[in-house]
Write a protein that holds these residues in place. Structure first.
Motif, mmCIF file in Angstrom:
data_model
loop_
_atom_site.group_PDB
_atom_site.id
_atom_site.type_symbol
_atom_site.label_atom_id
_atom_site.label_comp_id
_atom_site.label_asym_id
_atom_site.label_seq_id
_atom_site.Cartn_x
_atom_site.Cartn_y
_atom_site.Cartn_z
ATOM 1 N N VAL A 390 1.122 -0.984 0.168
ATOM 2 C CA VAL A 390 0.025 0.083 0.003
ATOM 3 C C VAL A 390 0.820 1.258 -0.138
ATOM 4 C CG1 VAL A 390 -1.800 1.042 1.152
ATOM 5 C CG2 VAL A 390 -1.988 -1.371 1.288
ATOM 6 N N GLY A 391 0.856 2.020 -1.150
ATOM 7 C CA GLY A 391 1.732 3.189 -1.144
ATOM 8 C C GLY A 391 0.965 4.460 -0.808
ATOM 9 N N PHE A 392 1.620 5.343 -0.335
ATOM 10 C CA PHE A 392 1.162 6.628 0.502
ATOM 11 C C PHE A 392 2.023 8.104 -0.184
ATOM 12 C CE2 PHE A 392 -0.432 3.514 3.060
ATOM 13 C CZ PHE A 392 -1.595 3.994 3.475
ATOM 14 N N GLY A 393 1.278 9.132 -0.410
ATOM 15 C CA GLY A 393 1.974 10.219 -0.793
ATOM 16 C C GLY A 393 1.985 11.046 0.100
ATOM 17 N N ASP A 394 2.330 12.382 0.106
ATOM 18 C CA ASP A 394 2.117 13.552 0.900
ATOM 19 C C ASP A 394 1.115 14.818 -0.096
ATOM 20 O OD1 ASP A 394 4.398 15.819 -0.562
ATOM 21 O OD2 ASP A 394 4.715 13.744 -0.941
ATOM 22 N N ALA A 395 0.353 15.445 1.144
ATOM 23 C CA ALA A 395 -0.453 16.247 0.497
ATOM 24 C C ALA A 395 0.051 17.308 -0.644
ATOM 25 C CB ALA A 395 -1.041 16.912 1.611
ATOM 26 N N GLY A 431 -2.765 7.637 -2.060
ATOM 27 C CA GLY A 431 -2.475 9.316 -2.070
ATOM 28 C C GLY A 431 -2.165 9.858 -0.808
ATOM 29 N N ASP A 432 -2.683 10.687 -0.608
ATOM 30 C CA ASP A 432 -2.368 11.581 0.758
ATOM 31 C C ASP A 432 -3.268 10.932 1.865
ATOM 32 O OD1 ASP A 432 -4.512 12.703 0.031
ATOM 33 O OD2 ASP A 432 -3.904 14.796 -0.139
ATOM 34 N N GLN A 433 -4.004 9.997 1.681
ATOM 35 C CA GLN A 433 -4.778 9.442 2.776
ATOM 36 C C GLN A 433 -3.994 9.027 4.057
ATOM 37 O OE1 GLN A 433 -8.764 7.572 1.828
ATOM 38 N NE2 GLN A 433 -7.640 7.467 -0.197
ATOM 39 N N LEU A 434 -4.512 8.905 5.127
ATOM 40 C CA LEU A 434 -3.868 8.419 6.411
ATOM 41 C C LEU A 434 -2.521 8.991 6.706
ATOM 42 C CD1 LEU A 434 -5.053 4.523 6.020
ATOM 43 C CD2 LEU A 434 -6.075 6.390 7.474
ATOM 44 N N PRO A 435 -2.445 10.170 6.817
ATOM 45 C CA PRO A 435 -0.955 10.818 7.226
ATOM 46 C C PRO A 435 -0.548 10.178 8.311
ATOM 47 C CG PRO A 435 -2.603 12.489 7.256
ATOM 48 C CD PRO A 435 -3.550 11.499 6.566
ATOM 49 N N VAL A 436 0.604 10.176 8.693
ATOM 50 C CA VAL A 436 1.239 9.636 9.976
ATOM 51 C C VAL A 436 2.069 11.077 10.371
ATOM 52 C CG1 VAL A 436 1.351 7.410 9.475
ATOM 53 C CG2 VAL A 436 3.365 8.854 8.863
ATOM 54 N N ALA A 437 2.017 12.214 9.639
ATOM 55 C CA ALA A 437 2.879 13.379 9.940
ATOM 56 C C ALA A 437 2.273 14.385 9.584
ATOM 57 C CB ALA A 437 4.397 13.060 9.680
ATOM 58 N N SER A 438 2.867 15.908 9.703
ATOM 59 C CA SER A 438 2.239 16.947 9.220
ATOM 60 C C SER A 438 2.859 17.171 7.705
ATOM 61 C CB SER A 438 2.763 18.182 10.040
ATOM 62 O OG SER A 438 4.137 18.399 9.609
ATOM 63 N N ASN A 439 2.393 18.053 7.041
ATOM 64 C CA ASN A 439 2.682 18.655 5.563
ATOM 65 C C ASN A 439 4.157 19.342 5.640
ATOM 66 O OD1 ASN A 439 2.368 17.819 3.019
ATOM 67 N ND2 ASN A 439 1.665 19.867 2.597
ATOM 68 N N SER A 440 4.744 19.375 6.868
ATOM 69 C CA SER A 440 6.151 20.006 6.781
ATOM 70 C C SER A 440 7.250 19.012 5.786
ATOM 71 C CB SER A 440 6.795 20.003 8.143
ATOM 72 O OG SER A 440 7.095 18.784 8.588
ATOM 73 N N GLU A 441 8.353 19.623 5.566
ATOM 74 C CA GLU A 441 9.123 18.928 4.718
ATOM 75 C C GLU A 441 9.424 17.554 5.264
ATOM 76 O OE1 GLU A 441 11.561 17.204 1.962
ATOM 77 O OE2 GLU A 441 10.235 19.192 1.952
ATOM 78 N N ALA A 442 9.804 17.570 6.824
ATOM 79 C CA ALA A 442 10.188 16.346 7.398
ATOM 80 C C ALA A 442 8.649 15.228 7.369
ATOM 81 C CB ALA A 442 10.587 16.455 8.849
ATOM 82 N N GLY A 443 7.879 15.953 7.561
ATOM 83 C CA GLY A 443 6.547 15.031 7.619
ATOM 84 C C GLY A 443 6.320 14.674 6.213
ATOM 85 N N ARG A 444 6.516 15.193 5.128
ATOM 86 C CA ARG A 444 6.208 14.588 3.975
ATOM 87 C C ARG A 444 6.858 13.449 3.583
ATOM 88 N NH1 ARG A 444 5.830 20.217 2.428
ATOM 89 N NH2 ARG A 444 7.868 20.267 1.624
#
Length: 455
Positions: A390-395, A431-444
């Motif tokens: 299952v792949g995920f991305g950042d917002a 995609g960007d569902q189920l984030p585990v962190a914020s949308n900061s650079e480190a979070g992305r």
């Protein structure tokens, strides 16, 4: 099989070629590892206190014992945060190694001036550091950069403090001196005391990047500074208003808080969440070597670290060994339907593959993890149509592109697994569902991931 019990099986299979290579070189006995003629250390590790205070000395002692050295012991070297590891070879000669744990930055300085064979680091090498060592070669290559364990930065308070969780933003405000009393967050009417690692510390560098930097804050001038994780934690455990941060292995008698980042749920620094690097303040622990010129002792030590015996020492030292185990996730209404089905019918494995922005290229850790995953699936009879990626991305502003990239990353992992004879049951890109962190650079970077599930 539990998480800790799986260390030996997984790492033994993953590192089999490297271990066999060492025996082919005929380096298995103590006679091959003569003491230095002048009595100088045969192995010198400089750098991170997180790595050097406990873990590196224990790993060296483990190597010495594996080589048949007698009377192996760890003792102070006469200077704070420096230790000698000594043993006696089969000819009665003393063999010793030195660990100097004065902070990550000092390790790279030691590589540059050749006073160190290995740099211990609790963060990735900085571009400026890599450039300063360019004469040695590519410091980000697999020959140089070695991920040896996963650690979590625990935000700690006094055990009697009623506060249970904080957001990354709140932690940053605390350490910037913007929250002066615990009652502002529902705690007791007690003044806040700040306790932080010193400027040479990789722990502080990581905290500065993941917490302070992500919120545009700087450390408050009132913070007490420490060279040692353990000393900091011991102080926090005795001070009612104290708050600090340490490596996961140094929580001690203090209380570790759950942390949220962006839209994530509160996450404690648990073994499983740190192993997957989903916990917001998780991090990798590294050793860096000269990529071209390594002594036999250095090469042997690095191989030992990745071996079953070495990773067992990582586990016993309180860090997270690079092993794979299944975990069952509870079904939550916020999960998209395909993910709910996985949580109902399958188990997630404690391995994630992460990628740079816009990239589907596996990093050094991921390349080793592919081998570990193949062997885990083989040993559990799950090489054929049992694994789901299952792949995920950042917002981003283009959800369609994010969804496509998330699936492409899962396809990249599938391609690597296929080379090892694994037939994946299914891939999905959420995609960007189920984030585990914020949308900061480190979070992305954390949000760009591929999870592995098995039926």
């Amino acid at each position: 099989m539990g998480f800790k019990a799986s260390v030996g099986i997984v790492v033994a299979r993953a590192l089999r070629p490297a271990i066999l290579g060492l025996f082919c070189l005929g380096l298995s006995g103590p006679s091959a590892w003569a003491a230095a003629a002048d009595g100088s250390p045969v192995l010198r590790i400089h750098g991170s206190n997180t790595v050097g205070a406990k873990l590196a000395p224990k790993l060296i002692a483990g190597l010495f014992e594996a080589k048949g050295l007698q009377s192996v012991r760890i003792a102070p070297a006469g200077r704070e945060n420096e230790q000698f590891i000594t043993g006696i070879d089969d000819q009665g000669r003393p063999v010793r190694a030195l660990v100097a744990a004065h902070g990550t930055g000092t390790g790279f300085a030691g590589l540059k001036d050749r006073t160190a064979d290995l740099a211990a680091a609790s963060r990735p090498i900085k571009p400026t550091e890599a450039q300063s060592l360019a004469a040695l070669g590519d410091m980000r290559s697999a020959e140089s950069e070695q991920v040896i364990a996963i650690d979590g930065l625990a935000v700690i308070v006094n055990p009697a403090n009623p506060v249970q969780s904080l957001s990354v933003e709140q932690v940053a405000r605390f350490f910037a001196g913007e929250i002066a009393n615990w009652r502002e967050l529902g705690g007791a009417n007690v003044a806040v005391e700040l306790h932080a690692r010193d400027d040479q510390s990789g722990t502080y560098d990581t905290f500065k990047e993941l917490v302070l930097g992500s919120q545009g804050k700087v450390l408050g001038s009132s913070a007490a500074r420490y060279e040692s994780n353990d000393a900091l934690s011991q102080t926090v455990s005795t001070r009612p208003g104290a708050i600090g941060f340490v490596g996961l292995a140094s929580v001690g008698q203090s209380k570790a808080l759950a942390i949220t980042d962006g839209d994530s749920q509160p996450m404690p620094p648990s073994t499983a969440l740190v192993a997957t690097e989903d916990y917001p303040l998780s991090r990798r622990l590294f050793l860096y070597a000269d990529p071209k010129a390594q002594s036999p002792w250095t090469r042997e030590f690095l191989s030992f670290v990745h071996s079953p015996a070495g990773q067992a020492i990582v586990d016993r030292s309180g860090y997270i060994a690079q092993a794979i185990a299944p975990i069952k996730l509870p079904v939550q209404a916020s999960m998209p339907p395909p993910y709910q089905q996985l949580a109902t019918e399958a188990e997630r494995l404690t391995v994630n593959f992460r990628f740079a922005e816009g990239s589907a290229q596996l990093d050094n850790k991921a390349q080793r993890d592919v081998t570990r995953l193949i062997d885990y699936l083989e040993s559990h009879g799950k090489k054929m149509n049992a694994a789901v990626l299952v792949g995920f991305g950042d917002a981003r502003n283009d959800p369609a592109r994010t969804a496509l990239l998330s699936k492409l990353r899962a396809m990249a992992v599938r391609r690597e697994l296929a080379r090892g004879g694994v037939l994946v049951k299914e891939i999905n890109g959420l995609g960007d569902q189920l984030p585990v962190a914020s949308n900061s650079e480190a979070g992305r970077i954390k949000n760009r991931r591929v999870e592995v599930w098995v039926y």
